[in-house]
Design a protein around this motif. Structure first.
Motif, PDB file in Angstrom:
ATOM      1  N   THR A   1      -5.695  -1.156  -4.509  1.00 49.52           N
ATOM      2  CA  THR A   1      -5.706  -1.177  -3.049  1.00 49.52           C
ATOM      3  C   THR A   1      -5.386  -2.584  -2.582  1.00 49.52           C
ATOM      4  O   THR A   1      -5.917  -3.562  -3.118  1.00 49.52           O
ATOM      5  CB  THR A   1      -7.084  -0.760  -2.502  1.00 49.52           C
TER       6      THR A   1
ATOM      7  N   ASN B   1       0.827  -1.207   0.000  1.00 46.86           N
ATOM      8  CA  ASN B   1       0.000   0.000   0.000  1.00 46.86           C
ATOM      9  C   ASN B   1       0.861   1.257   0.000  1.00 46.86           C
ATOM     10  O   ASN B   1       0.523   2.266  -0.651  1.00 46.86           O
ATOM     11  CB  ASN B   1      -0.944   0.002   1.200  1.00 46.86           C
TER      12      ASN B   1
ATOM     13  N   ASP C   1      -2.481   4.386  -6.198  1.00 50.12           N
ATOM     14  CA  ASP C   1      -3.384   4.082  -5.077  1.00 50.12           C
ATOM     15  C   ASP C   1      -4.823   4.453  -5.384  1.00 50.12           C
ATOM     16  O   ASP C   1      -5.744   3.976  -4.712  1.00 50.12           O
ATOM     17  CB  ASP C   1      -2.917   4.808  -3.808  1.00 50.12           C
TER      18      ASP C   1
ATOM     19  N   LYS D   1       0.934   4.105  -3.094  1.00 51.11           N
ATOM     20  CA  LYS D   1       0.742   5.536  -2.885  1.00 51.11           C
ATOM     21  C   LYS D   1       1.900   6.326  -3.467  1.00 51.11           C
ATOM     22  O   LYS D   1       1.702   7.349  -4.145  1.00 51.11           O
ATOM     23  CB  LYS D   1       0.596   5.821  -1.389  1.00 51.11           C
TER      24      LYS D   1
END
Length: 374
Positions: free
Chosen positions: A215, A202, A211, A206
């Protein structure tokens, strides 16, 4: 990062009718609204209806060639040595080619050649792509290589807007490939049973700018299923990279829409056999393949002089005559070259398989979920 950047809206040719795309409020609305959204997006039909087509907007993906602080940069030292950094002012990157200051390439364009300040070495700063990322990322697990990635995305019939479930995030290489395939308005729900790997994935999503599409959730889909990421029958495709994929078949088929595609990535044929057994009643068009890349080299070589064939008889007159003929032919060739001047050397094209070839990676099993009979 340009893997699957968020789309930016801008005015386009489809202007001021009050038609707009609508998100489904329930699973039952999916098929009907999907068809209506296609109609609403069809500018030609809108013109036939006399609509001014101004309510909809067109979008584009902004691409910047300039390296800015926090940009993901792939460091190309050689074909066998790729790594990555996030551009940070006043930071340094070092490898066997030397020490490289981030300030030397921040503000430059991707593809720039950066010399080391302390040696004669240099590196190239490359724009990140799914393929370069797969070769440079930190391997937390075995990854799905670009050759297999391309075959998977093709056979899952992925396109922009598709909804994909992935189990076995691992190092995230396949997650980035799926994100690129379904961007800009699709969704990838990835699942990883290892909590540390899920959190790390994750964080990378990002930093890499995917993102908004991908996910990762900490979850054991074999025992707990795929959760509430999308409703039953809401996934267009599912990719399984699990040691025991047959234990997740029931959960996957529940989430997969009729005519949706399912893929399992298994290194061992025994895994494939057990997985295929669980598909017999619910799927059709089951196919298992192994992908190998065999490269061929095509190059040009100078042609060797024609040799006069000589019978291989020892101690006979034929041997002596052949030798004399060979000497005579060579003298005539030299005499002719001297008279005509230097001739361009003849060349021939040679094709041969490459000396090395990547070996086995995995067996890919594809299947299509059957449509229930009414």
């Amino acid at each position: 990062m340009d893997f699957a950047k968020s789309m930016v809206s801008s005015p386009g040719p489809s202007s001021s009718s009050n038609l707009s795309l609508v998100a489904p409020s329930s699973d039952e609305d999916n098929n009907g609204l999907r068809a209506l959204n296609v109609i609403a997006s069809n500018e030609a039909l809108m013109n036939e209806l006399g609509c001014e087509a101004k309510g909809l907007v067109e979008s584009h993906i902004p691409r910047s060639n300039t390296i800015t602080p926090s940009s993901l940069c792939v460091i190309f030292a050689s074909y066998a040595s790729l790594s990555f950094v996030y551009a940070t002012p006043n930071q340094k990157y070092s490898n066997r080619n030397g020490v490289f200051h981030h300030n030397d390439f921040i503000g430059k364009e991707f593809g720039v050649k950066v010399p080391s300040r302390c040696s004669d070495g240099f590196v190239y700063i490359m724009r990140p792509t799914v393929e370069l990322w797969a070769h440079s990322l930190n391997h937390r697990t075995q990854i799905c290589h670009p050759l297999d990635q391309s075959v998977v995305t093709l056979n899952l019939h992925l396109k922009p807007g598709s909804i994909v479930l992935e189990s076995g995030t691992g190092s995230g290489a396949m997650s980035h490939a799926l994100s690129r395939a379904v961007a800009p308005n699709g969704k990838v729900w990835s699942y990883e049973f290892n909590k540390v790997r899920a959190e790390t994935a994750n964080e990378e999503f990002k930093k890499n700018g995917v993102d908004n599409i991908c996910t990762c959730e900490h979850r054991d889909v074999c025992g707990e299923g795929f959760g509430e990421s999308c409703g039953d029958g809401g996934a267009d495709g599912i990719f399984l990279d699990l040691p025991e994929p047959w234990t997740a078949t029931e959960h996957a088929l529940r989430k997969l829409r009729p005519d949706g595609r399912l893929c399992s990535y298994s290194p061992c044929i025994e895994q494939t056999q057990r997985f295929v057994k669980t598909l017999s009643d619910s799927c059709h068009s089951v196919m298992t393949i192994e992908v190998r890349l065999k490269e061929f080299c095509v190059d040009t070589l100078p042609a060797l002089p024609m040799e006069i064939s000589m019978p291989f008889y020892y101690g006979t007159e034929k041997v002596d005559k052949a030798r004399k003929d060979k000497v005579k032919a060579e003298e005539e060739r030299k005499k002719k070259e001297a008279e005509e001047g230097e001739q361009p050397k003849r060349k021939k094209i040679r094709t041969r398989p490459a000396a090395e070839m990547r070996g086995h990676t995995a067996f890919l099993t594809f299947a299509t979920k059957s449509v229930p009979l009414k």
